[in-house]
Enzyme design. Structure first.
Site, PDB file in Angstrom:
ATOM      1  N   ALA A  16       0.830  -1.213   0.000  1.00 19.30           N
ATOM      2  CA  ALA A  16       0.000   0.000   0.000  1.00 19.30           C
ATOM      3  C   ALA A  16       0.861   1.257   0.000  1.00 19.30           C
ATOM      4  CB  ALA A  16      -0.919  -0.016   1.216  1.00 19.30           C
ATOM      5  N   ARG A  22      -2.317   7.401 -11.237  1.00 21.68           N
ATOM      6  CA  ARG A  22      -3.392   7.376 -12.231  1.00 21.68           C
ATOM      7  C   ARG A  22      -4.747   7.782 -11.654  1.00 21.68           C
ATOM      8  NH1 ARG A  22      -1.606   1.433 -14.174  1.00 21.68           N
ATOM      9  NH2 ARG A  22      -0.595   1.552 -12.135  1.00 21.68           N
ATOM     10  N   GLY A 149       0.490  -6.751 -15.816  1.00 23.70           N
ATOM     11  CA  GLY A 149       1.635  -7.550 -16.217  1.00 23.70           C
ATOM     12  C   GLY A 149       1.132  -8.804 -16.921  1.00 23.70           C
ATOM     13  N   ALA A 389     -49.146  22.728  10.009  1.00 19.36           N
ATOM     14  CA  ALA A 389     -48.255  22.974   8.876  1.00 19.36           C
ATOM     15  C   ALA A 389     -47.425  24.231   9.121  1.00 19.36           C
ATOM     16  CB  ALA A 389     -49.069  23.135   7.602  1.00 19.36           C
TER      17      ALA A 389
HETATM   18  C1  UD1 Z   1       1.233  -4.669 -10.522  1.00 23.73           C
HETATM   19  C2  UD1 Z   1       2.104  -5.776 -11.115  1.00 23.73           C
HETATM   20  C3  UD1 Z   1       1.449  -6.278 -12.405  1.00 23.73           C
HETATM   21  C4  UD1 Z   1       0.054  -6.775 -12.104  1.00 23.73           C
HETATM   22  C5  UD1 Z   1      -0.774  -5.708 -11.380  1.00 23.73           C
HETATM   23  C6  UD1 Z   1      -2.064  -6.327 -10.887  1.00 23.73           C
HETATM   24  C7  UD1 Z   1       4.428  -5.272 -10.519  1.00 23.73           C
HETATM   25  C8  UD1 Z   1       5.720  -4.730 -10.998  1.00 23.73           C
HETATM   26  N1  UD1 Z   1       3.429  -5.272 -11.391  1.00 23.73           N
HETATM   27  O1  UD1 Z   1       1.212  -3.622 -11.494  1.00 23.73           O
HETATM   28  O2  UD1 Z   1       2.218  -7.336 -12.949  1.00 23.73           O
HETATM   29  O3  UD1 Z   1      -0.576  -7.161 -13.289  1.00 23.73           O
HETATM   30  O4  UD1 Z   1      -0.048  -5.185 -10.239  1.00 23.73           O
HETATM   31  O5  UD1 Z   1      -2.933  -5.428 -10.297  1.00 23.73           O
HETATM   32  O6  UD1 Z   1       4.326  -5.676  -9.391  1.00 23.73           O
HETATM   33  N2  UD1 Z   1       3.220  -0.510  -4.307  1.00 23.73           N
HETATM   34  C9  UD1 Z   1       4.053  -0.383  -3.223  1.00 23.73           C
HETATM   35  N3  UD1 Z   1       5.289   0.150  -3.401  1.00 23.73           N
HETATM   36  C10 UD1 Z   1       5.742   0.550  -4.625  1.00 23.73           C
HETATM   37  C11 UD1 Z   1       4.887   0.404  -5.743  1.00 23.73           C
HETATM   38  C12 UD1 Z   1       3.635  -0.143  -5.543  1.00 23.73           C
HETATM   39  O7  UD1 Z   1       3.675  -0.721  -2.101  1.00 23.73           O
HETATM   40  O8  UD1 Z   1       6.863   1.034  -4.700  1.00 23.73           O
HETATM   41  C13 UD1 Z   1       1.854  -1.053  -4.094  1.00 23.73           C
HETATM   42  C14 UD1 Z   1       0.757  -0.134  -4.582  1.00 23.73           C
HETATM   43  O9  UD1 Z   1       0.314   0.707  -3.527  1.00 23.73           O
HETATM   44  C15 UD1 Z   1      -0.319  -1.101  -5.025  1.00 23.73           C
HETATM   45  C16 UD1 Z   1       0.453  -2.338  -5.437  1.00 23.73           C
HETATM   46  O10 UD1 Z   1       1.739  -2.227  -4.859  1.00 23.73           O
HETATM   47  O11 UD1 Z   1      -1.187  -1.421  -3.967  1.00 23.73           O
HETATM   48  C17 UD1 Z   1       0.566  -2.466  -6.953  1.00 23.73           C
HETATM   49  O12 UD1 Z   1       1.228  -1.318  -7.452  1.00 23.73           O
HETATM   50  P1  UD1 Z   1       0.820  -0.655  -8.827  1.00 23.73           P
HETATM   51  O13 UD1 Z   1       1.726   0.491  -9.064  1.00 23.73           O
HETATM   52  O14 UD1 Z   1      -0.619  -0.426  -8.880  1.00 23.73           O
HETATM   53  O15 UD1 Z   1       1.233  -1.828  -9.812  1.00 23.73           O
HETATM   54  P2  UD1 Z   1       0.614  -2.156 -11.203  1.00 23.73           P
HETATM   55  O16 UD1 Z   1       1.190  -1.264 -12.248  1.00 23.73           O
HETATM   56  O17 UD1 Z   1      -0.849  -2.242 -11.111  1.00 23.73           O
HETATM   57 CA    CA Z   2      -2.350  -1.769  -9.588  1.00 21.47          CA
END
Ligand code: UD1
Ligand code: CA
Length: 485
Positions: A16, A22, A149, A389
């Site tokens: 988290a 986005r 991914g 009323a």
């Molecule tokens: C990630 C996966 C992707 C998958 C997708 C599914 C990776 C590199 N990619 O992509 O393969 O299809 O989730 O939903 O893992 N987060 C951290 N620290 C960070 C970055 C992210 O805790 O440095 C947490 C975010 O808060 C989030 C989760 O990890 O809850 C996923 O991160 P996000 O950036 O949404 O990854 P996706 O691009 O969706």
């Molecule tokens: Ca995600």
């Protein structure tokens, strides 16, 4: 569901820390709400249902807000801070540092994948353990894999690696099996491989997903479990997906209450928070929102066009086209249409709050009625009262709020103003148009409007030649012909 049977060999890590760019929001992504709860709250709930030995939540972006939200509902959770190295791989690495010596399985969940249920995760962990895999990831076949991914499989059909959309070749991008972002790893293998993961990719991040290829390099078994219900793994990255997740969760909640005996006429326009409680034989009519800790008792009818936030609706009550927050509505009472119940409204058994009525901090006793066009604030009303009323409690003198107290069986005339602080004794009556500034003793009739005087011919004298004067003249001559002939 597998509720809270402790699994000492299982730790859950919830990611988290991401920024959630986005979403284009000042609120951290995982704190956006669906079904009345932040995204991360849903994930936490599911995690706790599994009964793991430990739950670790990784935070960074707006860390205090996220940490407070997590610890507020789950104080036993360990919150760890991610450092300046970005990526899901780094996030898991810092989580593992808070689990020294742990050698069981690590279930990694994303704070932005809110719809997974404990049954699906239990199945995933079981599958992982039965196959003795080093890692098992959850995948799904989707029509539109944009943003996820991709799961790249070897010629023999086994999982070879995961490639992020931004790093994918056109051919890889055309793969429609996506990584759900949910995995089980053997802790020791995960620790070892994460040390080897670099940041040489399109986003300059340490990807958790790279662990898959590294495990395969060492000929360690990696499995993918393909979920049948794709909606379970919906990831929320933008507000379009947020609304989609909210809709799916709501459909689930509505269905659950329908199967528990609630009639919901139009599921598509009925919104029920996961924190609300309904009872058998409740009827919910279209365009109705039942939110937060609202409780609706047996046989009540709510809607259409009604919004209830933290309310209690008594058995058999009817609430129509109403907006209510922190209000208690008694058994068999009726509210609306077009009523606005603000915090501290307490309507007694068989009471009535009618059309175009606003209430606040108001206790309205058993069988008492405020039927039309009224504002009742900072008021206590006894039993069997009927306000005419247009009753207004003037509770504010420009400096402070004051109370109005109305005794049992009081009947007020239409269009009264009760200038608080003021008390109307039991059984008293008031005349139409009265402005009540002084206390009224029990059983008294209070009149404040001067007796009516008719000044004959006023219009003829003061409004000569107007349409009104002509109309009056015509009416008088018609009367004279009738009476005179
Ligand atoms: C990630 C996966 C992707 C998958 C997708 C599914 C990776 C590199 N990619 O992509 O393969 O299809 O989730 O939903 O893992 N987060 C951290 N620290 C960070 C970055 C992210 O805790 O440095 C947490 C975010 O808060 C989030 C989760 O990890 O809850 C996923 O991160 P996000 O950036 O949404 O990854 P996706 O691009 O969706
Ligand atoms: Ca995600």
């Amino acid at each position: 569901m597998t509720e809270n049977t402790l699994d000492t060999e299982l730790a859950v890590v919830i990611l988290a820390a991401g920024q959630g760019t986005r979403m284009k929001s000042s609120l951290p992504k995982v704190l956006h709400r669906i079904g009345g709860r932040p995204l991360v709250g849903h994930v936490l709930d599911t995690a706790r249902d599994l009964g793991p030995a430990r739950v670790v939540v990784v935070v960074r972006h707006e860390r205090d807000q996220v940490a407070d939200a997590v610890l507020g509902v789950a104080p036993e959770v360990v919150v760890v801070d991610q450092d300046e190295i970005p990526g899901t791989g780094r996030a898991v690495e810092v989580a593992l540092a808070s689990l020294p010596g742990f050698t069981g399985d690590v279930l990694v969940l994303s704070g932005d994948v809110p719809l997974l249920d404990a049954d699906a995760l239990t199945a995933l962990v079981r599958e992982h353990r039965a196959a003795r895999s080093a890692a098992t990831l959850l995948s799904a076949q989707v029509d539109d894999p944009t943003g996820y991914g991709r799961v790249i499989r070897a010629a023999d059909g086994t999982v070879a690696r995961i490639v992020e959309q931004k790093d994918a070749t056109a051919e890889e991008a055309s793969v429609r099996e996506i990584n759900a972002g949910v995995y089980v790893f053997r802790a020791a293998e995960l620790r070892r491989q994460l040390e080897r993961v670099g940041t040489a990719n399109a986003q300059g991040e340490k990807y958790l997903t790279d662990v898959v290829a590294l495990l395969r390099e060492e000929a360690l078994p990696v499995a993918a479990s393909v979920v049948a219900r794709v909606e379970l793994v919906l990831g929320v990255n933008d507000r379009v997906q947020l609304a989609e997740a909210a809709r799916i969760l709501n459909a689930r909640t509505v269905r659950r209450w329908q199967l528990a005996g609630v009639s919901v006429q139009d599921p598509a326009t009925t919104w029920i928070d996961v924190t609300a409680t309904l009872s058998p034989d409740v009827t919910v009519l279209p365009n109705t929102h039942i939110l937060r800790a609202t409780f609706v008792a047996e046989g009540a009818t709510v809607g259409p066009d009604t919004s209830l936030v933290d309310c209690e609706v008594g058995a058999g009550a009817t609430v129509t086209r109403t907006d209510a927050t922190l209000a208690v509505i008694g058994e068999g009472a009726t509210v609306g249409p077009f009523a606005y119940l603000r915090p501290g409204t307490n309507l007694g058994v068989r009471g009535k709050i009618g059309t175009f009525v606003e209430t606040k901090n108001a206790t309205i006793g058993e069988a008492s009625k405020v039927p039309h066009l009224s504002y009742i604030g900072d008021t206590t009303i006894g039993r069997g009262v009927n306000l005419g009323a247009g009753a207004i409690t003037a509770n504010y003198d420009d400096l402070a709020k004051h109370r109005t107290e109305i005794g049992d069986e009081v009947h007020s005339g239409s269009h009264n103003v009760f200038v608080a602080p003021v008390r109307i004794g039991a059984g008293a009556k008031t005349g139409a148009g009265a402005v009540i500034r002084k206390d009224v003793p029990p059983g008294a009739l209070a009149l404040s409007v001067a007796p009516q005087r008719n000044i004959d011919g006023w219009v003829d004298t003061n409004r000569q030649g107007t349409a009104a004067a002509e109309a009056a003249t015509r009416a008088r001559s018609a009367e004279n012909t009738e009476h005179g002939a």
